[in-house]
Design a protein around this motif. Sequence first.
Motif, short mmCIF file in Angstrom:
data_model
loop_
_atom_site.label_atom_id
_atom_site.label_comp_id
_atom_site.label_asym_id
_atom_site.label_seq_id
_atom_site.Cartn_x
_atom_site.Cartn_y
_atom_site.Cartn_z
N GLU A 36 -1.01 4.01 -6.35
CA GLU A 36 -0.22 3.05 -7.22
C GLU A 36 1.02 2.59 -6.61
N LYS A 37 1.46 1.38 -6.61
CA LYS A 37 2.76 0.83 -6.17
C LYS A 37 3.23 -0.09 -6.92
N GLY A 38 4.56 -0.32 -7.01
CA GLY A 38 5.34 -1.24 -7.57
C GLY A 38 5.37 -2.62 -6.84
N TYR A 39 4.15 -3.62 -6.91
CA TYR A 39 4.13 -4.58 -6.24
C TYR A 39 4.53 -5.83 -7.18
N LEU A 40 5.20 -7.07 -6.56
CA LEU A 40 5.78 -8.04 -7.29
C LEU A 40 4.66 -8.78 -7.36
N LEU A 41 3.75 -9.06 -6.06
CA LEU A 41 2.67 -9.87 -6.22
C LEU A 41 1.74 -9.20 -5.42
N HIS A 42 0.47 -8.98 -5.69
CA HIS A 42 -0.67 -8.36 -5.17
C HIS A 42 -1.63 -9.48 -4.94
N GLU A 43 -1.98 -9.84 -3.81
CA GLU A 43 -2.97 -10.67 -3.77
C GLU A 43 -4.29 -10.17 -3.02
N TRP A 44 -4.54 -9.10 -2.58
CA TRP A 44 -5.63 -8.35 -1.99
C TRP A 44 -6.33 -7.33 -3.04
N TYR A 46 -8.26 -4.09 -3.33
CA TYR A 46 -8.49 -2.69 -2.78
C TYR A 46 -9.42 -2.13 -3.58
#
Length: 93
Positions: A36-44, A46
């Motif tokens: 769990e991460k605080g991504y601003l934008l996650h296009e991949w 998992y």
Amino acid sequence: ALVLVFPLPGVMADDVTVRADDGRVVVEADMRTAAEKGYLLHEWHYGPYHRAVEIPEGFGGTAAASFGNGQLAVRLLRGEPPAAGKVEVNREE
């Protein structure tokens, strides 16, 4: 030969299952831990992964799979498919 390449980031070779049956290749894999991460934008994406790919007629003889650097390569030789079953996944060193 026919070679299929699947990107599987976040997966270990032991977590991948490959089956060849009924004119298709089925790849399944689970992630060991979902980070769990605080991504601003996650296009991949998992895992978990499930892909079913139809293969052309005439391919499906001997099948081999190798996994390295987050990518799975499945190699199918020409020929009639053997009995449906699991394909062993080898780790690339």
